[in-house]
Design an enzyme around this catalytic site. Sequence first.
Site, mmCIF file in Angstrom:
data_model
loop_
_atom_site.group_PDB
_atom_site.id
_atom_site.type_symbol
_atom_site.label_atom_id
_atom_site.label_comp_id
_atom_site.label_asym_id
_atom_site.label_seq_id
_atom_site.Cartn_x
_atom_site.Cartn_y
_atom_site.Cartn_z
ATOM 1 C CB VAL A 64 -1.030 -0.048 1.148
ATOM 2 C CG1 VAL A 64 -2.186 0.925 0.916
ATOM 3 C CG2 VAL A 64 -1.627 -1.458 1.287
ATOM 4 C CB SER A 65 0.654 4.527 1.708
ATOM 5 O OG SER A 65 -0.522 5.000 1.094
ATOM 6 C CB THR A 66 5.152 0.769 2.163
ATOM 7 O OG1 THR A 66 4.489 0.513 3.410
ATOM 8 C CG2 THR A 66 6.652 0.621 2.369
#
Length: 384
Positions: A64-66
């Site tokens: 995801v937003s990693t």
Amino acid sequence: MDGRWDGLRAEVRATIDDLVASGREAGVQVAAYLDGAPIVEEQGGLADTTTGRPLTVDTPIHAVSTGKGLTSTVVHVLAEQGRLDPDLRIAEVWPEFARHGKDAITLRHALTHTAGLPALPADVTPEDFTDWDRMCALIADARPLWAPGERLAYHAWTFGWIVGEVVRRTTGRPISQVLAEKVAGPLGVAGELFLRVPEADLPRLARLEDAGLAALMTWAGANLPNFDAVAPAAVRPDATIGSRRDVLRADVPAVGTVTARAVARMYAALVGPVDGVRLISPARLSEVSAVAVRAEEWVFGQETAFGLGYAVDDDGSFGTAGSGGSLAFAYPQLGLAVAAVRNRLGAGDGDPMEQLRTLVRDRVAGEVRRWRTVETGAGRSYRG
């Protein structure tokens, strides 16, 4: 690997085994680099609980937003090469972006989530996400919610298209290709660090499971007044959209797919050389990892600090974390990079990936302090 870290590796491995054995996790990877060398590469559990396929060190996981950290790193590598400037007015390379008074918005505003463009149309769909030109046209035609720099608002999805289109307009290539050529390839992790997953690599990915994240997204939509503006119901960041082959195959550079060792290696190469590869200079590292903005954030209502594309923590780290628990951070003062990635996306579960990050950080910090004390006494400092 350095035998001095055998104890830390055993402690991380035992923690992973306990998390998997208890059923709290399906599969977990943890990796850490110190001064450019790996000190932890541990994993356990299953990549797919429906087939029994084991999670290995090279199994990519949608984190995801990693993935925003990958996108930001591409920008800084290009800046290091003189191809981009954080203070570039976006409309200079993307003229259509200037509509509705957006001509003053800079790349710096985008990287610090202060561009005033966090929202998506309420009817946006996952299918829209697979159409780069459509999403960029939506961004170009969007009206800013406020003047650039006026307010901090997490650009959960729009971050990727804004920054990614600047990269595409500047280089003539999709940002996923630039990541492969400028970051993943030189670091030897081309098959483990993705913004867009090639078709041939899809079967290698870990299967995502939901363990409370979808419920948290529903709660956020009902209780946080601005949440659905940045993450409309059809595209909430969860295991459902993160498992769609068409979305995984598309450039959606607000999210990414990684192994823990690959993303830890990337952050290590931001901090210093890794096998002769250093992505940015010490001066640029100081700039991108420093607090650029600190304010109450518009979506979640909490004080938040960002550097240039990365969250900045009070413990001296910078990096990114994804919904469901995956994360990757660097500690420049320690020379440390650490990543923890999971495929069972949880919420309200005590944040075990954060606990693993803290475990590694605290053990390394303690040892580095001890070594510095000993070596300074002998007339040398540990980091030289």
